[in-house]
Design a protein around this motif. Sequence first.
Motif, PDB file in Angstrom:
ATOM      1  N   PHE A 446       4.692  -7.521   4.148  1.00  0.00           N
ATOM      2  CA  PHE A 446       4.690  -6.605   5.289  1.00  0.00           C
ATOM      3  C   PHE A 446       4.170  -5.216   4.907  1.00  0.00           C
ATOM      4  CE2 PHE A 446       7.501  -9.789   7.188  1.00  0.00           C
ATOM      5  CZ  PHE A 446       7.012  -9.811   8.479  1.00  0.00           C
ATOM      6  N   GLY A 447       3.642  -5.102   3.666  1.00  0.00           N
ATOM      7  CA  GLY A 447       2.973  -3.872   3.265  1.00  0.00           C
ATOM      8  C   GLY A 447       3.875  -2.736   2.852  1.00  0.00           C
ATOM      9  N   VAL A 448       5.155  -3.023   2.529  1.00  0.00           N
ATOM     10  CA  VAL A 448       6.078  -1.954   2.140  1.00  0.00           C
ATOM     11  C   VAL A 448       5.697  -1.362   0.784  1.00  0.00           C
ATOM     12  CG1 VAL A 448       8.493  -1.401   1.623  1.00  0.00           C
ATOM     13  CG2 VAL A 448       7.931  -2.950   3.521  1.00  0.00           C
ATOM     14  N   PHE A 449       5.219  -2.196  -0.150  1.00  0.00           N
ATOM     15  CA  PHE A 449       4.744  -1.692  -1.441  1.00  0.00           C
ATOM     16  C   PHE A 449       3.522  -2.492  -1.855  1.00  0.00           C
ATOM     17  CE2 PHE A 449       7.600  -5.138  -2.484  1.00  0.00           C
ATOM     18  CZ  PHE A 449       6.996  -5.771  -3.563  1.00  0.00           C
ATOM     19  N   ARG A 450       2.807  -1.998  -2.886  1.00  0.00           N
ATOM     20  CA  ARG A 450       1.559  -2.615  -3.289  1.00  0.00           C
ATOM     21  C   ARG A 450       1.492  -2.730  -4.801  1.00  0.00           C
ATOM     22  NH1 ARG A 450      -2.572   1.281  -1.525  1.00  0.00           N
ATOM     23  NH2 ARG A 450      -4.089  -0.413  -1.459  1.00  0.00           N
ATOM     24  N   PHE A 451       0.498  -3.490  -5.290  1.00  0.00           N
ATOM     25  CA  PHE A 451       0.282  -3.678  -6.720  1.00  0.00           C
ATOM     26  C   PHE A 451      -1.041  -3.037  -7.134  1.00  0.00           C
ATOM     27  CE2 PHE A 451       3.484  -6.972  -6.119  1.00  0.00           C
ATOM     28  CZ  PHE A 451       4.250  -6.819  -7.272  1.00  0.00           C
ATOM     29  N   PRO A 452      -1.264  -2.857  -8.469  1.00  0.00           N
ATOM     30  CA  PRO A 452      -2.443  -2.112  -8.937  1.00  0.00           C
ATOM     31  C   PRO A 452      -3.779  -2.632  -8.429  1.00  0.00           C
ATOM     32  CG  PRO A 452      -0.903  -2.444 -10.741  1.00  0.00           C
ATOM     33  CD  PRO A 452      -0.373  -3.228  -9.580  1.00  0.00           C
ATOM     34  N   HIS A 453      -3.933  -3.956  -8.284  1.00  0.00           N
ATOM     35  CA  HIS A 453      -5.256  -4.476  -7.923  1.00  0.00           C
ATOM     36  C   HIS A 453      -5.436  -4.664  -6.417  1.00  0.00           C
ATOM     37  CE1 HIS A 453      -2.842  -7.901  -7.440  1.00  0.00           C
ATOM     38  NE2 HIS A 453      -3.535  -8.823  -8.082  1.00  0.00           N
ATOM     39  N   ASP A 454      -4.460  -4.171  -5.621  1.00  0.00           N
ATOM     40  CA  ASP A 454      -4.615  -4.244  -4.168  1.00  0.00           C
ATOM     41  C   ASP A 454      -5.697  -3.264  -3.702  1.00  0.00           C
ATOM     42  OD1 ASP A 454      -2.775  -6.213  -3.601  1.00  0.00           O
ATOM     43  OD2 ASP A 454      -1.098  -4.811  -3.532  1.00  0.00           O
ATOM     44  N   GLY A 455      -6.425  -3.668  -2.683  1.00  0.00           N
ATOM     45  CA  GLY A 455      -7.455  -2.803  -2.119  1.00  0.00           C
ATOM     46  C   GLY A 455      -6.854  -1.715  -1.240  1.00  0.00           C
ATOM     47  N   PRO A 456      -7.696  -1.066  -0.446  1.00  0.00           N
ATOM     48  CA  PRO A 456      -7.208  -0.018   0.465  1.00  0.00           C
ATOM     49  C   PRO A 456      -6.133  -0.563   1.401  1.00  0.00           C
ATOM     50  CG  PRO A 456      -9.613  -0.035   0.372  1.00  0.00           C
ATOM     51  CD  PRO A 456      -9.153  -1.269  -0.345  1.00  0.00           C
ATOM     52  N   LYS A 457      -5.156   0.263   1.702  1.00  0.00           N
ATOM     53  CA  LYS A 457      -4.050  -0.160   2.548  1.00  0.00           C
ATOM     54  C   LYS A 457      -4.550  -0.458   3.954  1.00  0.00           C
ATOM     55  CE  LYS A 457       0.703   0.960   3.773  1.00  0.00           C
ATOM     56  NZ  LYS A 457       1.817   1.935   3.617  1.00  0.00           N
ATOM     57  N   GLN A 458      -4.179  -1.658   4.442  1.00  0.00           N
ATOM     58  CA  GLN A 458      -4.583  -2.077   5.776  1.00  0.00           C
ATOM     59  C   GLN A 458      -3.376  -2.656   6.510  1.00  0.00           C
ATOM     60  OE1 GLN A 458      -7.741  -4.922   5.195  1.00  0.00           O
ATOM     61  NE2 GLN A 458      -9.257  -3.362   4.671  1.00  0.00           N
ATOM     62  N   LYS A 459      -3.514  -2.763   7.790  1.00  0.00           N
ATOM     63  CA  LYS A 459      -2.460  -3.362   8.587  1.00  0.00           C
ATOM     64  C   LYS A 459      -2.372  -4.853   8.268  1.00  0.00           C
ATOM     65  CE  LYS A 459      -0.916  -3.927  13.364  1.00  0.00           C
ATOM     66  NZ  LYS A 459      -1.241  -3.706  14.788  1.00  0.00           N
ATOM     67  N   PRO A 460      -1.176  -5.385   7.976  1.00  0.00           N
ATOM     68  CA  PRO A 460      -1.049  -6.811   7.630  1.00  0.00           C
ATOM     69  C   PRO A 460      -1.596  -7.708   8.732  1.00  0.00           C
ATOM     70  CG  PRO A 460       0.996  -5.641   7.158  1.00  0.00           C
ATOM     71  CD  PRO A 460       0.117  -4.691   7.926  1.00  0.00           C
ATOM     72  N   SER A 461      -2.318  -8.736   8.338  1.00  0.00           N
ATOM     73  CA  SER A 461      -2.870  -9.691   9.300  1.00  0.00           C
ATOM     74  C   SER A 461      -1.757 -10.563   9.857  1.00  0.00           C
ATOM     75  CB  SER A 461      -3.919 -10.571   8.614  1.00  0.00           C
ATOM     76  OG  SER A 461      -3.305 -11.386   7.617  1.00  0.00           O
ATOM     77  N   SER A 462      -2.076 -11.299  10.920  1.00  0.00           N
ATOM     78  CA  SER A 462      -1.077 -12.173  11.540  1.00  0.00           C
ATOM     79  C   SER A 462      -0.645 -13.281  10.578  1.00  0.00           C
ATOM     80  CB  SER A 462      -1.647 -12.778  12.827  1.00  0.00           C
ATOM     81  OG  SER A 462      -2.864 -13.463  12.565  1.00  0.00           O
TER      82      SER A 462
END
Length: 659
Positions: A446-462
Amino acid sequence: MRYLLLLLGTFLFTVTLQGQSEKDPALWSHEVKKISEIEYELVFKGKIHEGWHVYSQYTAEGGSLPSEFTFEKVGEDYELIGKTEESETIKEYSDIFEVEETFFKKEAIFTQRIKLLKPDIKQISVNLFYQICKEVCIPKDELFQISLDGNAFVASEQKLDERSKILSGALKLDLKNKELLNQGELEGAKDKSNLWMIFGLGFLGGLIALLTPCVFPMIPLTVSFFTKQSQQKSKGIINAILYGFFIVLIYFLLSLPFHVFDSVDSQILNTIATNIWLNVLFFVIFVFFAFSFFGYYELTLPSSWANKMDAASSKVGGGLGIFFMALTLAIVSFSCTGPILGGLLGSTTLAEGNVAANLSAGMVGFGFALALPFALFALFPTWLNSLPKSGGWMTTVKVVLGFLELALAFKFLSNADLVGNWGIFKREIFLGIWIILFVLTTLYLFGVFRFPHDGPKQKPSSTRKLVGLLSGAFSIYLILGLLNFTSLKLLSGFPPPDFYSITETESDCPLGLDCFKDFEEGVAYAQEVNKPILLDFTGWACVNCRKMEENVWSDPKIYALLKDEYVLISLYVDDRKELPDSEKFNFQYDSGRIKAIETIGQKWGTFQTINFNAASQPYYVLLSPNMEILNDAVQYVDIDVYEEWLKSGLEEYHLSMNK
């Protein structure tokens, strides 16, 4: 390709002969026929187990290894008359070695005449080197020590001390009706269904691997290479299908060494799977895999391997070139497929049945799923347009796999804790760790936190939200199980058993039943209360043992029979707790091999093997207190079969009591 398989065969030969099983695939004997005062006929007979075959002395060169006799002191004490003759053989063309091979099935008989040069010679030694094959080939040596005058040839033996002899004798039971111990259709049917389940898990793992950034972008590139490079469309399709076949073959070949270990000793893989420190090592490896999926480092094989395979594919061309292309894919995609294959290996060690067969089924399923799109998209190239574009969703797949790797890692640490009786990872602690992991998975999705190799923050898909909801629901299910609002039957075998709990329980036996963990104590109690015995060969790290206890034994009908009608004796064959010094001893098998019995698990594992000719768990036997087998043994079965089995044993017991 032939030379590649020859190299593989050579590798298997070198790792095979590491020990000798009590169930050799060929059992040898010899006879001596006196022709005259100085001439004798020596007859060597081998009984070959079903499915195995032994090669002739005269099988074609360039194929499998021939049998070879070495007669010691020939020309000094005696001479050979003619060649060693053989019984009827079978000839069959080998596609691997491209020669017609000659071999024996079921029985091999060799006959050799000798003439004494020294009339006072009474004993001779003969060595037979032979190769016996099934799925794999095992080179073996058999030493014949032959007496010409009928007296026993006494070889040097390791002697047992008197205490070991007494304790070894106590381990062997005088069983009545032992012929009833045929697992028959029940076990066979379960083995088949188990293999299909493992194949399905492997196939699912392969599908997941396809969605990773190491494999997914390769699909359109590889398919386009085959379809555009070939002048004829049909040729391109054939090459792509061949490429897929080689992918399946490569992953199958990775499982072959495990068949070698299993054929050498049926208990080796079980011992490995329940070894405390190996389970700890699995835990460390899976944590290492998980953090590579989280993006903290890249897990790759040496780049020189891929370069060499790629160069070989370009150099040799043809079918062998395509094989090296498939091998290149397996190497370069290891950073994504390696952890998934590690999970597959871990799952097979936790599954019931033949570990080697399970692993082969899983590997074939994994390879088949990985190869399928290359063949399908070559047949239907327009489907390539429907493939989703590579992107951040593949990183999300890797992170979710990382959390699953961590969950499986703690299962192995729990196994080590159970087998070692450490008392650290009780059921509540294990469930608490899993709850944390799946809550973190939900929060990540649900995008609460991210990891080092994640891209730009985006709205979670369905899709990502849907998977997040499933992960959240599973977390709630675990919480309800921790609070005892549900039984967690869907996870039977993964968490520690109910009685392995922080809170004190009335019994340390499954489901709170009364049980004995020592055979002699249980038999004495059964004689006292005049009840039949349910002998339960189980293991702390045995997943299907827990499934039987939590899904079958928990049924009210089964539970009542176990509680009221039987004396339960549960023997843990993987218990690594050391026996008291006074109870340690050496056990000698019929083959002459001596095994040190130093732990509880070694004692009950050997007890199961020598009395019931079985090495897998769960394994259930019904006995009367006077050691009468009441019906056939069963393993992993459903409620109805188990109920019928218990009732029929009870009826047989009452009939025997009334005789």
